[in-house]
Design a protein around this motif. Sequence first.
Motif, PDB file in Angstrom:
ATOM      1  N   ILE A 156       0.879  -1.168   0.000  1.00 12.51           N
ATOM      2  CA  ILE A 156       0.000   0.000   0.000  1.00 12.51           C
ATOM      3  C   ILE A 156       0.915   1.216   0.000  1.00 12.51           C
ATOM      4  CG2 ILE A 156      -1.809   1.254   1.228  1.00 12.51           C
ATOM      5  CD1 ILE A 156      -2.582  -1.473   2.516  1.00 12.51           C
ATOM      6  N   PRO A 157       0.834   2.049  -1.048  1.00 13.42           N
ATOM      7  CA  PRO A 157       1.754   3.186  -1.146  1.00 13.42           C
ATOM      8  C   PRO A 157       1.445   4.275  -0.116  1.00 13.42           C
ATOM      9  CG  PRO A 157       0.157   3.269  -2.920  1.00 13.42           C
ATOM     10  CD  PRO A 157      -0.076   1.979  -2.174  1.00 13.42           C
ATOM     11  N   ALA A 158       2.432   5.114   0.124  1.00 11.54           N
ATOM     12  CA  ALA A 158       2.232   6.274   1.001  1.00 11.54           C
ATOM     13  C   ALA A 158       1.196   7.178   0.343  1.00 11.54           C
ATOM     14  CB  ALA A 158       3.541   7.020   1.197  1.00 11.54           C
ATOM     15  N   GLY A 159       0.482   7.934   1.140  1.00 14.37           N
ATOM     16  CA  GLY A 159      -0.546   8.804   0.577  1.00 14.37           C
ATOM     17  C   GLY A 159      -0.905   9.929   1.522  1.00 14.37           C
ATOM     18  N   LYS A 160      -1.956  10.618   1.171  1.00 13.00           N
ATOM     19  CA  LYS A 160      -2.449  11.722   1.986  1.00 13.00           C
ATOM     20  C   LYS A 160      -3.907  11.450   2.327  1.00 13.00           C
ATOM     21  CE  LYS A 160       0.548  15.110  -0.281  1.00 13.00           C
ATOM     22  NZ  LYS A 160       1.633  14.209  -0.276  1.00 13.00           N
ATOM     23  N   ARG A 161      -4.308  11.767   3.547  1.00 11.95           N
ATOM     24  CA  ARG A 161      -5.674  11.574   4.002  1.00 11.95           C
ATOM     25  C   ARG A 161      -6.145  12.853   4.676  1.00 11.95           C
ATOM     26  NH1 ARG A 161      -4.535   7.871   1.222  1.00 11.95           N
ATOM     27  NH2 ARG A 161      -4.447   5.698   1.755  1.00 11.95           N
ATOM     28  N   VAL A 162      -7.425  12.945   4.916  1.00  9.04           N
ATOM     29  CA  VAL A 162      -7.989  14.091   5.631  1.00  9.04           C
ATOM     30  C   VAL A 162      -8.381  13.627   7.026  1.00  9.04           C
ATOM     31  CG1 VAL A 162      -9.840  15.792   5.707  1.00  9.04           C
ATOM     32  CG2 VAL A 162      -8.848  15.144   3.518  1.00  9.04           C
ATOM     33  N   LYS A 163      -7.925  14.372   8.020  1.00  8.36           N
ATOM     34  CA  LYS A 163      -8.272  14.088   9.420  1.00  8.36           C
ATOM     35  C   LYS A 163      -9.303  15.129   9.855  1.00  8.36           C
ATOM     36  CE  LYS A 163      -6.243  14.013  14.021  1.00  8.36           C
ATOM     37  NZ  LYS A 163      -5.006  14.248  14.787  1.00  8.36           N
ATOM     38  N   VAL A 164     -10.431  14.668  10.354  1.00  5.45           N
ATOM     39  CA  VAL A 164     -11.493  15.547  10.841  1.00  5.45           C
ATOM     40  C   VAL A 164     -11.624  15.302  12.338  1.00  5.45           C
ATOM     41  CG1 VAL A 164     -13.926  16.169  10.645  1.00  5.45           C
ATOM     42  CG2 VAL A 164     -12.685  15.375   8.628  1.00  5.45           C
ATOM     43  N   SER A 165     -11.543  16.382  13.129  1.00  2.43           N
ATOM     44  CA  SER A 165     -11.628  16.267  14.582  1.00  2.43           C
ATOM     45  C   SER A 165     -12.791  17.097  15.101  1.00  2.43           C
ATOM     46  CB  SER A 165     -10.346  16.758  15.237  1.00  2.43           C
ATOM     47  OG  SER A 165      -9.233  16.032  14.765  1.00  2.43           O
ATOM     48  N   ALA A 166     -13.578  16.499  15.965  1.00  6.18           N
ATOM     49  CA  ALA A 166     -14.689  17.220  16.589  1.00  6.18           C
ATOM     50  C   ALA A 166     -14.174  18.070  17.730  1.00  6.18           C
ATOM     51  CB  ALA A 166     -15.714  16.223  17.114  1.00  6.18           C
ATOM     52  N   GLY A 167     -14.730  19.272  17.861  1.00 10.85           N
ATOM     53  CA  GLY A 167     -14.343  20.178  18.932  1.00 10.85           C
ATOM     54  C   GLY A 167     -15.171  19.955  20.190  1.00 10.85           C
ATOM     55  N   SER A 168     -14.833  20.684  21.231  1.00  9.49           N
ATOM     56  CA  SER A 168     -15.478  20.489  22.536  1.00  9.49           C
ATOM     57  C   SER A 168     -16.971  20.806  22.526  1.00  9.49           C
ATOM     58  CB  SER A 168     -14.776  21.335  23.604  1.00  9.49           C
ATOM     59  OG  SER A 168     -14.831  22.702  23.248  1.00  9.49           O
ATOM     60  N   LYS A 169     -17.384  21.850  21.795  1.00  9.43           N
ATOM     61  CA  LYS A 169     -18.808  22.207  21.761  1.00  9.43           C
ATOM     62  C   LYS A 169     -19.613  21.129  21.031  1.00  9.43           C
ATOM     63  CE  LYS A 169     -18.069  27.192  21.850  1.00  9.43           C
ATOM     64  NZ  LYS A 169     -18.193  28.453  21.101  1.00  9.43           N
ATOM     65  N   LEU A 170     -19.058  20.582  19.966  1.00  8.63           N
ATOM     66  CA  LEU A 170     -19.736  19.512  19.229  1.00  8.63           C
ATOM     67  C   LEU A 170     -19.831  18.264  20.077  1.00  8.63           C
ATOM     68  CD1 LEU A 170     -21.085  18.593  16.642  1.00  8.63           C
ATOM     69  CD2 LEU A 170     -18.817  18.057  15.726  1.00  8.63           C
ATOM     70  N   LYS A 171     -18.749  17.929  20.772  1.00  7.96           N
ATOM     71  CA  LYS A 171     -18.754  16.761  21.641  1.00  7.96           C
ATOM     72  C   LYS A 171     -19.770  16.907  22.765  1.00  7.96           C
ATOM     73  CE  LYS A 171     -13.941  15.459  20.851  1.00  7.96           C
ATOM     74  NZ  LYS A 171     -12.601  15.364  21.472  1.00  7.96           N
ATOM     75  N   ALA A 172     -19.839  18.111  23.342  1.00  4.49           N
ATOM     76  CA  ALA A 172     -20.796  18.366  24.428  1.00  4.49           C
ATOM     77  C   ALA A 172     -22.233  18.293  23.928  1.00  4.49           C
ATOM     78  CB  ALA A 172     -20.521  19.730  25.048  1.00  4.49           C
ATOM     79  N   ALA A 173     -22.484  18.712  22.696  1.00  7.65           N
ATOM     80  CA  ALA A 173     -23.834  18.671  22.135  1.00  7.65           C
ATOM     81  C   ALA A 173     -24.317  17.249  21.937  1.00  7.65           C
ATOM     82  CB  ALA A 173     -23.876  19.431  20.823  1.00  7.65           C
ATOM     83  N   VAL A 174     -23.395  16.318  21.726  1.00  6.98           N
ATOM     84  CA  VAL A 174     -23.749  14.921  21.487  1.00  6.98           C
ATOM     85  C   VAL A 174     -24.088  14.192  22.781  1.00  6.98           C
ATOM     86  CG1 VAL A 174     -22.851  12.721  20.624  1.00  6.98           C
ATOM     87  CG2 VAL A 174     -22.411  14.825  19.367  1.00  6.98           C
ATOM     88  N   LYS A 175     -23.516  14.625  23.889  1.00  5.26           N
ATOM     89  CA  LYS A 175     -23.737  13.951  25.183  1.00  5.26           C
ATOM     90  C   LYS A 175     -25.156  14.042  25.643  1.00  5.26           C
ATOM     91  CE  LYS A 175     -19.136  14.053  27.010  1.00  5.26           C
ATOM     92  NZ  LYS A 175     -18.281  14.395  28.106  1.00  5.26           N
TER      93      LYS A 175
END
Length: 95
Positions: free
Chosen positions: A76-95
Amino acid sequence: MADKSITKTELVASIASSTGQSQSAVSSVLDALFSNVAEAVASGSKVSIPGWISFERVDTAARTGRNPQTGAEIKIPAGKRVKVSAGSKLKAAVK
C-alpha cells in the motif's frame, strides 16, 4: 436502529428558516465554505472552527497489507488523508 441523516437540501432549508435568508443564499455560502475548506486542506493548511470542528491533511506511510480474498500480501503506497476532529462544543452537544 434507524439511520437518520440530514441531506444538504434539508440543512439549507433549516438554516434559511432560522436566519431568514433565502435558500439560494444559504446554499451559496455552504458551497463556498466547503470549496474553501477543500482548497485549504489540499494545500496543506489546517482549517479550524474553534470548539466545533477542524480539518487537516495528514501523510500516511507506505505499508504492507493483505488482500482479504486471497490472503496475498500487497504493498500500500504512502498517501495523503484528511483528518477531521470534533471540537469540545460539538462533543458536548452529542452527550
